[in-house]
Scaffold this active site. Structure first.
Site, PDB file in Angstrom:
ATOM      1  N   PRO A 129      29.631 -32.906   4.461  1.00  0.00           N
ATOM      2  CA  PRO A 129      30.295 -31.600   4.332  1.00  0.00           C
ATOM      3  C   PRO A 129      29.883 -30.883   3.037  1.00  0.00           C
ATOM      4  O   PRO A 129      29.753 -29.667   3.013  1.00  0.00           O
ATOM      5  CB  PRO A 129      31.781 -31.959   4.333  1.00  0.00           C
ATOM      6  N   SER A 133      21.118 -29.020   2.236  1.00  0.00           N
ATOM      7  CA  SER A 133      19.779 -28.777   1.662  1.00  0.00           C
ATOM      8  C   SER A 133      19.565 -29.670   0.440  1.00  0.00           C
ATOM      9  O   SER A 133      18.465 -30.174   0.206  1.00  0.00           O
ATOM     10  CB  SER A 133      19.643 -27.317   1.227  1.00  0.00           C
ATOM     11  N   GLU A 242       8.821 -34.526  10.720  1.00  0.00           N
ATOM     12  CA  GLU A 242      10.017 -33.861  11.231  1.00  0.00           C
ATOM     13  C   GLU A 242       9.776 -32.354  11.348  1.00  0.00           C
ATOM     14  O   GLU A 242      10.142 -31.714  12.332  1.00  0.00           O
ATOM     15  CB  GLU A 242      11.187 -34.138  10.277  1.00  0.00           C
ATOM     16  N   ARG A 243       9.107 -31.797  10.356  1.00  0.00           N
ATOM     17  CA  ARG A 243       8.873 -30.342  10.363  1.00  0.00           C
ATOM     18  C   ARG A 243       7.804 -29.955  11.367  1.00  0.00           C
ATOM     19  O   ARG A 243       7.885 -28.887  11.981  1.00  0.00           O
ATOM     20  CB  ARG A 243       8.545 -29.877   8.955  1.00  0.00           C
ATOM     21  N   GLN A 279       4.823   1.833  27.602  1.00  0.00           N
ATOM     22  CA  GLN A 279       3.920   1.443  26.505  1.00  0.00           C
ATOM     23  C   GLN A 279       4.641   0.623  25.431  1.00  0.00           C
ATOM     24  O   GLN A 279       4.110  -0.358  24.920  1.00  0.00           O
ATOM     25  CB  GLN A 279       3.288   2.667  25.867  1.00  0.00           C
ATOM     26  N   LEU A 337      14.275  -7.244  26.422  1.00  0.00           N
ATOM     27  CA  LEU A 337      13.495  -6.856  27.606  1.00  0.00           C
ATOM     28  C   LEU A 337      14.230  -7.180  28.914  1.00  0.00           C
ATOM     29  O   LEU A 337      13.937  -6.608  29.955  1.00  0.00           O
ATOM     30  CB  LEU A 337      12.127  -7.556  27.584  1.00  0.00           C
ATOM     31  N   GLU A 367      14.571 -21.110   3.883  1.00  0.00           N
ATOM     32  CA  GLU A 367      14.533 -20.912   2.416  1.00  0.00           C
ATOM     33  C   GLU A 367      13.938 -22.151   1.739  1.00  0.00           C
ATOM     34  O   GLU A 367      13.148 -22.039   0.802  1.00  0.00           O
ATOM     35  CB  GLU A 367      15.943 -20.623   1.872  1.00  0.00           C
TER      36      GLU A 367
HETATM   37  C1  LIG Z   1      22.927 -28.298  15.269  1.00  0.00           C
HETATM   38  C2  LIG Z   1      22.638 -29.054  13.997  1.00  0.00           C
HETATM   39  C3  LIG Z   1      22.126 -30.338  14.064  1.00  0.00           C
HETATM   40  C4  LIG Z   1      21.883 -31.052  12.884  1.00  0.00           C
HETATM   41  N1  LIG Z   1      21.436 -32.349  12.970  1.00  0.00           N
HETATM   42  C5  LIG Z   1      21.401 -33.113  11.831  1.00  0.00           C
HETATM   43  C6  LIG Z   1      21.125 -34.514  11.890  1.00  0.00           C
HETATM   44  O1  LIG Z   1      20.866 -35.074  12.967  1.00  0.00           O
HETATM   45  N2  LIG Z   1      21.171 -35.228  10.746  1.00  0.00           N
HETATM   46  C7  LIG Z   1      21.445 -34.658   9.534  1.00  0.00           C
HETATM   47  O2  LIG Z   1      21.467 -35.362   8.535  1.00  0.00           O
HETATM   48  N3  LIG Z   1      21.687 -33.328   9.441  1.00  0.00           N
HETATM   49  C8  LIG Z   1      21.681 -32.548  10.564  1.00  0.00           C
HETATM   50  N4  LIG Z   1      21.955 -31.202  10.479  1.00  0.00           N
HETATM   51  C9  LIG Z   1      22.224 -30.619   9.181  1.00  0.00           C
HETATM   52  C10 LIG Z   1      21.134 -29.661   8.702  1.00  0.00           C
HETATM   53  O3  LIG Z   1      19.976 -30.369   8.349  1.00  0.00           O
HETATM   54  C11 LIG Z   1      21.721 -28.838   7.557  1.00  0.00           C
HETATM   55  O4  LIG Z   1      22.694 -27.975   8.120  1.00  0.00           O
HETATM   56  C12 LIG Z   1      20.660 -28.046   6.815  1.00  0.00           C
HETATM   57  O5  LIG Z   1      19.816 -28.894   6.082  1.00  0.00           O
HETATM   58  C13 LIG Z   1      21.288 -27.005   5.847  1.00  0.00           C
HETATM   59  O6  LIG Z   1      22.219 -27.625   5.030  1.00  0.00           O
HETATM   60  P1  LIG Z   1      23.699 -27.000   4.895  1.00  0.00           P
HETATM   61  O7  LIG Z   1      24.214 -26.747   6.269  1.00  0.00           O
HETATM   62  O8  LIG Z   1      24.488 -27.867   4.012  1.00  0.00           O
HETATM   63  O9  LIG Z   1      23.463 -25.590   4.236  1.00  0.00           O
HETATM   64  P2  LIG Z   1      23.388 -25.318   2.642  1.00  0.00           P
HETATM   65  O10 LIG Z   1      22.496 -26.315   2.014  1.00  0.00           O
HETATM   66  O11 LIG Z   1      24.776 -25.170   2.133  1.00  0.00           O
HETATM   67  O12 LIG Z   1      22.658 -23.907   2.652  1.00  0.00           O
HETATM   68  C14 LIG Z   1      23.345 -22.671   2.860  1.00  0.00           C
HETATM   69  C15 LIG Z   1      22.330 -21.554   2.687  1.00  0.00           C
HETATM   70  O13 LIG Z   1      21.804 -21.598   1.363  1.00  0.00           O
HETATM   71  C16 LIG Z   1      20.405 -21.664   1.413  1.00  0.00           C
HETATM   72  N5  LIG Z   1      19.883 -22.450   0.297  1.00  0.00           N
HETATM   73  C17 LIG Z   1      20.164 -23.731  -0.040  1.00  0.00           C
HETATM   74  N6  LIG Z   1      19.429 -24.129  -1.080  1.00  0.00           N
HETATM   75  C18 LIG Z   1      18.637 -23.067  -1.400  1.00  0.00           C
HETATM   76  C19 LIG Z   1      17.635 -22.843  -2.397  1.00  0.00           C
HETATM   77  N7  LIG Z   1      17.251 -23.802  -3.244  1.00  0.00           N
HETATM   78  N8  LIG Z   1      17.038 -21.620  -2.437  1.00  0.00           N
HETATM   79  C20 LIG Z   1      17.389 -20.656  -1.565  1.00  0.00           C
HETATM   80  N9  LIG Z   1      18.326 -20.800  -0.620  1.00  0.00           N
HETATM   81  C21 LIG Z   1      18.934 -21.983  -0.537  1.00  0.00           C
HETATM   82  C22 LIG Z   1      20.086 -22.319   2.743  1.00  0.00           C
HETATM   83  O14 LIG Z   1      18.772 -22.025   3.173  1.00  0.00           O
HETATM   84  C23 LIG Z   1      21.137 -21.686   3.625  1.00  0.00           C
HETATM   85  O15 LIG Z   1      20.692 -20.419   4.037  1.00  0.00           O
HETATM   86  C24 LIG Z   1      22.147 -30.454  11.638  1.00  0.00           C
HETATM   87  C25 LIG Z   1      22.622 -29.134  11.587  1.00  0.00           C
HETATM   88  C26 LIG Z   1      22.888 -28.433  12.743  1.00  0.00           C
HETATM   89  C27 LIG Z   1      23.430 -27.039  12.640  1.00  0.00           C
END
Ligand SMILES: Cc1cc2nc3c(=O)[nH]c(=O)nc-3n(C[C@H](O)[C@H](O)[C@H](O)COP(=O)(O)OP(=O)(O)OC[C@H]3O[C@@H](n4cnc5c(N)ncnc54)[C@H](O)[C@@H]3O)c2cc1C
Length: 391
Positions: A129, A133, A242-243, A279, A337, A367
């Site tokens: 929670p 990132s 992964e990416r 067009q 569309l 990001e």
């Molecule tokens: C449907 C779904 C499936 C998922 N499956 C998995 C899974 O199997 N296992 C797992 O571990 N996780 C999983 N995730 C989690 C997912 O990897 C995270 O939601 C993602 O990495 C973003 O983290 P956060 O939600 O905490 O957002 P945050 O890290 O809180 O980010 C919020 C915003 O801030 C931006 N931000 C953060 N840091 C920076 C920075 N340095 N510079 C600029 N902008 C920034 C982000 O890009 C985003 O726009 C899943 C998520 C979803 C929605």
């Protein structure tokens, strides 16, 4: 532009994969979306067909096929004929390799055959929670208690979270160091391991995404995966793949959206003409076709470089960034569309649009991809280098 990376055996595999998806997945797509989870036996059927963890060596029940093109083909066919919420790719190529590459012989013998057969479903739990990132912010921790680790904490947004039998859990093991974390394999049924609810989402309804809770879970020492305190570096190692998976999947969805929309716009009439003939719409199709061809050339190149074990983190990030943002633009244009029909659930484009929204968020947000790419060209404020040094 014709793609030139596939041989005859790949095309044969494409036909077999398509037949499997049309027979075993397509008929269930609506029901799976309603029940918000795929049938458990979908994994068993994919396993029977030899589609799970194809890379695993024969001694572990696999086919020993390391060539990423097979996974790419499966993803492409799945986007058109299957269900993008059926996360066999996360199972096979995102989580499975952790066991294949980091596991001891005993661990591989214990787990891999059932991952290949689909008896075990895999998940990986990094996000919490308070930490997504920025993985260094995780609070789940594992204490060394001599013959076992005591695991406490919680995870959220975990894909395959309801179905998973084995979850690779990232936990802090060294509080002196932000990166002092390790990987643990938590098994279904371990005391203190609880699942929360299947989370309601904007799209990808057939995919079970859950919270997981660990309350004094005794994880045997034999379930530590890889080296103690090296978990962060292990995670970084697997992120390029992964990416790449994410890029392949997003481009495949864009292609699928384009195909159905092209057919639709060639049939639908307005003001006595086909929608496709205005067009403004012909140019939309021209733009999408151009961007997808250009993206495909880069992604295909990344696949081949990855097959040689050379895919860099920044090239994988470029592929993911571009393909996921393109998927968004294409699915959005395709809804437009379709007109009002595009907003209706019974038209597949509607689901493609909502499914696509998460691609720019998970597996590293757009990001974070830009951050990686910027650093790779010398724009790394942590190093306080001037741009002259970087050149
Ligand atoms: C449907 C779904 C499936 C998922 N499956 C998995 C899974 O199997 N296992 C797992 O571990 N996780 C999983 N995730 C989690 C997912 O990897 C995270 O939601 C993602 O990495 C973003 O983290 P956060 O939600 O905490 O957002 P945050 O890290 O809180 O980010 C919020 C915003 O801030 C931006 N931000 C953060 N840091 C920076 C920075 N340095 N510079 C600029 N902008 C920034 C982000 O890009 C985003 O726009 C899943 C998520 C979803 C929605």
């Amino acid at each position: 532009m014709d793609r030139n990376i596939f041989e005859e055996e790949h095309e044969m595999f494409r036909d077999a994969a398509r037949s499997f998806l049309i027979k075993e997945v397509q008929p269930h797509v609506d029901r799976w979306a309603e029940q918000e989870v795929v049938d458990r036996d979908a994994f068993l059927k994919a396993g029977e067909q030899g589609l799970l963890c194809m890379w695993a060596d024969e001694e572990y029940g696999g086919a020993g096929v390391k060539d990423f093109r097979y996974e790419q083909i499966l993803m492409e066919e799945n986007a058109k004929y299957g269900d993008v919420g059926f996360f066999m790719f996360l199972h096979s190529r995102l989580v499975g390799p952790y066991i294949g590459d980091l596991g001891t012989e005993e661990q591989k013998m214990r787990w891999l055959p059932k991952c290949v057969s689909g008896e075990y479903v895999l998940a990986i739990a990094m996000t919490e929670p308070g930490a997504g990132s920025d993985i260094s912010g995780i609070r789940t921790r594992a204490e060394d208690k001599g013959d076992h680790f005591l695991l406490n904490g919680s995870k959220t947004f975990i894909s395959n979270g309801i179905l998973a039998d084995l979850v690779i859990v990232v936990a802090k093991t060294n509080s002196d160091n932000d990166h002092g974390m390790s990987l643990f394999v938590v098994e279904r049924g371990m005391e203190g391991f609880e699942r929360g609810k299947n989370l309601k989402k904007m799209g990808m309804h057939s995919q079970d995404t859950a919270e997981l809770f660990f309350n004094n879970v005794k994880v045997p020492k034999e379930n530590l995966l890889g080296e103690l305190n090296r978990g962060f570096y292990h995670l970084m190692h697997f992120l390029a793949e992964e990416r790449l998976l994410s890029a392949v999947g997003s481009l495949a969805t864009a292609e699928a959206a384009f195909a159905i929309t092209f057919d639709y716009a060639c049939e639908r009439l307005a003001f006595g003409r086909r929608i496709a003939d205005f067009q403004v719409n012909r140019f939309k199709f021209a733009d999408m076709r151009t961007e997808m061809d250009v993206a495909q050339a880069f992604v295909d190149r990344c696949v081949m470089v990855h097959n040689d074990g050379e895919l860099s983190a920044d090239d994988a990030a470029k592929a993911k960034l571009y393909a996921t943002e393109l998927e968004d633009r294409v699915t959005d244009t395709c809804v437009q569309l379709h007109g009002g029909n595009g907003y209706m659930d019974e038209y597949p484009i509607s689901r493609m649009y909502t499914n696509a929204r998460v691609s720019r968020i998970y597996a590293g947000s757009s990001e974070i991809m830009r951050e990686i790419i910027a650093r790779s060209i010398g724009l790394d404020p942590r190093k306080k280098k001037s741009h002259h040094d970087a050149a």
